[in-house]
Design an enzyme around this catalytic site. Structure first.
Site, mmCIF file in Angstrom:
data_model
loop_
_atom_site.group_PDB
_atom_site.id
_atom_site.type_symbol
_atom_site.label_atom_id
_atom_site.label_comp_id
_atom_site.label_asym_id
_atom_site.label_seq_id
_atom_site.Cartn_x
_atom_site.Cartn_y
_atom_site.Cartn_z
ATOM 1 N N ASP A 91 62.024 32.726 58.363
ATOM 2 C CA ASP A 91 62.179 33.492 59.669
ATOM 3 C C ASP A 91 63.704 32.828 60.241
ATOM 4 O OD1 ASP A 91 62.106 35.014 61.744
ATOM 5 O OD2 ASP A 91 60.461 34.036 62.841
ATOM 6 N N ASP A 265 53.255 39.355 58.675
ATOM 7 C CA ASP A 265 52.975 37.852 58.872
ATOM 8 C C ASP A 265 52.145 37.642 60.120
ATOM 9 O OD1 ASP A 265 55.520 37.903 60.562
ATOM 10 O OD2 ASP A 265 54.644 35.885 60.669
ATOM 11 N N CYS A 303 31.953 37.882 50.862
ATOM 12 C CA CYS A 303 33.103 37.294 50.287
ATOM 13 C C CYS A 303 32.827 36.595 48.953
ATOM 14 C CB CYS A 303 33.634 36.583 51.364
ATOM 15 S SG CYS A 303 35.162 35.653 51.005
ATOM 16 N N CYS A 305 35.230 33.972 48.018
ATOM 17 C CA CYS A 305 36.090 32.951 47.930
ATOM 18 C C CYS A 305 35.279 31.499 47.917
ATOM 19 C CB CYS A 305 36.953 32.751 49.521
ATOM 20 S SG CYS A 305 35.720 32.236 51.028
ATOM 21 N N CYS A 308 33.022 30.657 50.448
ATOM 22 C CA CYS A 308 31.936 31.282 50.838
ATOM 23 C C CYS A 308 30.952 31.113 49.610
ATOM 24 C CB CYS A 308 31.948 32.741 50.938
ATOM 25 S SG CYS A 308 32.685 33.212 52.552
ATOM 26 N N HIS A 334 38.941 30.657 53.566
ATOM 27 C CA HIS A 334 38.075 31.694 53.797
ATOM 28 C C HIS A 334 39.189 32.754 54.437
ATOM 29 C CE1 HIS A 334 35.555 35.010 54.637
ATOM 30 N NE2 HIS A 334 35.927 34.992 55.979
#
Length: 373
Positions: A91, A265, A303, A305, A308, A334
């Site tokens: 940015d 974003d 989930c 991940c 999890c 997560h």
RNA sequence: GCCGGGGUAGCUCAAUUGGUUAGAGCACUUGACUGUGGAUCAAGGGGUUAUGGGUUCGAGUCCCGUCCCCGGUG
């Protein structure tokens, strides 16, 4: 940089695409986690890969102040310095000057500001910001813009938008490396349709390889935000990537994709995770709440991940309540995983002509905050 | 045992010669967070002022008893 559209959704303006940069391919629509100071806070590049992250955002403003573009240049560029081999977008610092620095003074020439952490004085011009971003060597770089606060008077917004356009022209002119770096223009115009339209047309005339919509999600009603996004997108060349800056909540991502946005974003998945609020398929979950003290189920039962698969709500709550460093890490892992999972689902649904169904299914399950609508 | 100091929210402490409904920080509970803020902000719950009497129009504050804590001394 090259952008190809793979598939258009039948019922909406959603599309999937492929963005080819000098550091690899980004499948769109995509979400970019924010790595302000050259790191997505609390997680390693390897973990980002495991979460499905394809591109991260880093910040010109912060990296310019510390450690400085010269150091990053001598490290061989930002990718080398932070050991992230995939695409990076930087940015320009326009938003940070607006949101972080105390004393800022905007003139035709540029913006002077005081550093938010040591008070030192600095001056950004469009040329300077391009020079820094070329030293950092990100794959996608942004024009310097002014982000007017919400609400802004029409007159202020008009002048501000005009200035942003002039700065965009200077940024484009200042760019020396458009082979390996793509410069995206930023559309402004506050909440005024005619200014948004004018800003869009002026930037499109400059023929950027991609366009960003800035200055939204600053507190204006959602209805207004979506009207403006829709208006701007309809006036952007369909073959170029579109990036909605700073957005947003999962339900926002769905809405924006529907209107034809390709890139996002936002700090929400990472910042909120550090503060104990994670995003799940069933809505937001504040893990510090007492109700989870004895809850041994994972954050999100669907989930897969790392967090999890291995840890319970009760344990995460314990980690947060004791101030353990693992707490923000596991929560961030997560939520980043969740955001990238959502984008992948969206891409897949579009490619299989069932985006509309996915959208309905997701929103019926996801309990969103009605204040956000 | 004696002398002195002290017991106020879970913790550390405020409360001006006795004067509205005993406050604050931390902790706790619940929110907020949109191109970064491990930050911060907002709201909330929580007190028989160790305890029993007394004086007074009125006591966390003054007096007496009891219990407990700290220091000194035997």
């Amino acid at each position: 940089m090259r952008f190809e559209i793979i598939k258009h959704d039948k019922n909406t303006s959603a599309r999937t695409g492929r963005l080819t940069t000098s550091h690899g391919i980004v499948e769109t629509p995509i979400f970019m986690p924010v790595g302000t100071q050259g790191t997505v806070k609390t997680v390693s590049p390897k973990e980002l890969e495991e979460c499905g992250v394809q591109i991260v955002l880093a910040n010109t403003y912060h990296l310019y102040l510390r450690p400085g573009p010269e150091l990053i240049k001598s490290a061989g560029g930002l990718h080398n310095f932070i050991s992230w081999s995939h695409p990076i977008l930087t940015d320009s610092g326009g938003y940070q000057v607006f949101s972080l620095s105390d004393l800022r003074q905007i003139s035709e020439e540029g913006v002077s500001f005081r550093s938010h952490f040591d008070g030192s004085s600095h001056f950004f011009t469009p040329e300077k910001v391009i020079e820094i971003q070329e030293a950092l060597w990100a794959d996608i770089i942004m024009t310097l813009d002014e982000c007017p606060p919400y609400p802004s008077s029409y007159e202020y917004a008009r002048k501000s938008t005009e200035l942003t356009t002039k700065w965009a022209i200077r940024c484009k002119k200042a760019q020396t490396n458009n082979e390996t770096q793509a410069l995206f223009g930023i559309i402004q115009g506050s909440t005024y349709s005619d200014l948004r339209l004018l800003s869009t047309k002026n930037l499109v005339d400059l023929d950027f390889p991609g366009y960003a919509i800035g200055g939204l999600a600053l507190g204006e009603p959602k209805v207004i935000m979506w009207e403006l996004v829709s208006l701007v997108v309809q006036n952007l060349p369909p073959e170029k990537p579109r990036y909605l800056m700073g957005v947003g909540y999962p339900e926002d991502l769905i809405s924006a994709v529907t209107l034809g946005i390709d890139l996002f974003d936002c700090v929400l998945p990472t910042r909120n995770a550090r503060n104990g609020t994670v995003f799940t398929r069933f809505g937001r979950l504040s893990i510090k709440n007492a109700t989870y003290a004895n809850d041994f189920s994972p954050l999100d039962s669907e989930c897969n991940c790392y967090t999890c698969r291995n840890f319970s709500r009760a344990y995460l709550r314990h980690l947060f309540n004791t101030g353990e460093i693992l707490a923000p890490r596991l929560a961030t892992l997560h939520s980043v995983h969740f955001f990238l999972w959502l984008m992948k689902e969206i891409r897949q649904a579009i490619s299989e002509d069932r985006f509309d169904t996915l959208r309905k299914e997701f929103l019926s399950k996801y309990h969103y905050n009605e204040n956000h609508l």
